[in-house]
Scaffold this active site. Structure first.
Site: not given
Lengths: 458, 89
Positions: A384-385
């Protein structure tokens, strides 16, 4: 003792040669074997040496047998997805061993110089801190302790006071070495600091913590080497200390954060949303695996982006099956490995290697980013990040400035997540709402297996 | 204190930085577990600490031998297990 020292030099040379061979996957296994031989030489030489004191062979034999049983069981049973926990707990044992040796040296009756006392305190401090810190890290990774940062009011002040107290007690202990209570105080304060410095660090910052604890275990060994005036310990400790430090540095760079920020920042704590970007609603397109399969069918170049979600779902073998199918259809498949993907340095590489994916297909950040330009499908699995474009432009984002994988430059981005929950940094990922982004929800393993079925039916 | 021993320490750090910087990211996990096994060298000190009739110190030495052995055996074995998996096409 002179002869023993020659063997320690030989052991150190073998350690260095062993690590040198780790510079390539082809020679790495030999390198590990060479380092192991070095260790055997050091141990046997110590056992056979004439010591000023009489060592207890029976006790040593018991210790070694118990250690072999525990160590070998761990090494054989551990799953590749659990490797971060494993390394964490081994770091702890290494640090603990160093601290115990220093403590034993302290308790030995006889003259102790100020220098030796100072190094004993240093060794006990670093070793004990590594021991308790590693167990907390292990607990967080294994799920015994919350992976969320645990903070309490005045934590920083508390840590500072503990450090100050340690310094004062340490100075007293050097002045009056006979006062055993000061000694206990050093042990207790170090143990508490290991805990309070590790609990505020969140799950995704674990790569930094593990690297740092790795470095500490080396520093503790080196400090014990100074206590015993033993070159073997000093050289090995320095090597491990340097190794951990380099990895720590690489991990921090991978997140564009300073070490201090990782240790004291408690990033990942549910934050109040600041700025517009975090409050903005994102509309996402959710596809079934069937629809996704059609997109894959039309693609020529596919880049897989694995993240921690892949490890959690144990989906490494499922990825390989899908990739092999696509390759069988003449498509190119590459893997993009972000430096901080997973929970320890190189975590993803080991997982994919376990699934028999050739290491040549695994590309790091600098290598892979230009490849996204002409990539048809980027498949993001539980990451995600590290793929959040906000890192490039949104100054208010906690991950601003972090180097990311440019998946959004691909023609289509297929993102697999279990839910719409935010990533570790607690922020919504604008990538999910992009025109070329498609979400396929579900557990990574189930999703990939379904996708393979659908691909075969096309 | 003996200045030689400090010299050895500092030079070893430089050697460490030099050789470890050349380890590719793909091998960072085996590097960690392998170097971790090397830090089990404290077992050498633990062996010396198990003095016959040494009281508490001897028992600490025994625990240190156990910890050190876990570190060495577990570390090298698991590193080997991992490195075995790294294959070319």
């Amino acid at each position: 003792m002179v002869y023993t020292n020659i063997f320690y030099v030989l052991a150190s040379v073998l350690f260095i040669l062993g690590i040198k061979k780790l510079s390539h996957p082809r020679t790495a296994r030999n390198g590990n074997m060479i380092a192991f031989i070095g260790m055997m030489i050091a141990i046997v030489a110590t056992l056979l040496a004439k010591h000023e004191i009489e060592i207890d062979f029976q006790l040593i034999a018991i210790g070694i047998v118990v250690g072999i049983i525990i160590g070998a069981t761990f090494a054989i049973k551990v799953q590749m997805t659990q490797m971060p926990q494993m390394v964490a707990i081994f770091n702890g044992f290494g640090g603990g061993a160093s601290a115990l040796v220093a403590a034993a040296e302290f308790l030995k009756t006889g003259e102790i110089t100020t220098f030796t006392l100072g190094t004993i305190i240093l060794s006990i401090f670093v070793g004990t801190l590594t021991f308790t810190g590693s167990f907390i890290a292990f607990g967080k990774l294994q799920g015994f302790v919350s992976g969320q940062p645990i903070v309490f009011p005045g934590q920083q002040v508390f840590n500072a006071l503990m450090a100050l107290a340690l310094l004062i007690v340490g100075v007293y202990l050097v002045q009056i070495p006979g006062e055993i209570n000061y000694f206990y105080a050093v042990v207790i304060i170090s143990a508490i600091m290991g805990i309070t410095l590790t609990i505020p660090i969140g799950g995704a910052d674990m790569p930094v913590v593990i690297s740092l604890l790795n470095s500490y275990s080396g520093v503790a060994a080196a400090a014990t080497g100074f206590v015993l005036m033993n070159n073997g310990l000093i050289i090995s400790g320095a090597l491990v200390g340097a190794s951990g430090l380099i990895l720590t540095n690489i991990m921090c760079k991978g997140m564009n954060r300073s070490l201090a920020n990782v240790i004291f920042g408690a990033v990942g704590l549910a934050q109040e949303s600041t700025g517009d970007s975090t409050t903005k609603q994102i509309t996402v397109k959710s596809y079934s695996t069937e629809e996704a399969a059609m997109i894959f069918d039309a693609a020529e170049k596919v880049i897989v982006v694995p993240g921690y979600g892949l490890a959690v779902a144990q989906a490494q073998h499922a990825v390989r099956e899908v990739a092999e199918f696509l390759e069988g259809k003449g498509k190119q498949v590459l893997y993009a490995i972000h430096p901080v993907a997973g929970r320890m340095p190189g975590h993803m590489n080991v997982l994919l290697a376990e699934a028999n994916i050739p290491y040549e297909q695994l590309k790091d950040l600098d290598e892979i980013n230009p490849e996204f330009e002409d990539c048809d499908v980027a498949l993001v699995l539980g990451a995600n990040d590290v793929v959040n474009p906000a890192a490039r432009h949104d100054k208010s984002s906690p991950i601003y400035g972090m180097p990311i994988l440019d998946v959004d430059k691909s023609r289509t981005v297929i993102i697999n997540k279990r839910t719409m929950n935010t990533g570790f940094a607690g922020i919504q990922n604008e990538l999910f709402g992009f025109d070329n982004s498609i979400m396929v929800f579900g557990d990574a393993k189930d999703m990939l297996q379904q996708l393979l079925k659908d691909l075969k039916e096309l | 204190m003996d200045i030689n021993i400090l010299t050895v320490f500092i030079l070893a750090i430089f050697v460490g930085i030099e050789i470890i910087s050349k380890v590719p990211p793909t091998l960072h996990t085996p590097l960690m577990s392998g170097s971790n096994a090397i830090s089990g060298i404290a077992i050498v000190g633990a062996i010396i600490a198990t003095k016959v009739g040494g009281g508490t110190g001897t028992w600490l030495g025994l625990i240190a031998v156990i910890f050190g052995t876990i570190n060495v055996v577990g570390g090298f074995m698991v590193t080997d297990r991992m490195l075995k998996m790294f294959k070319r096409k």
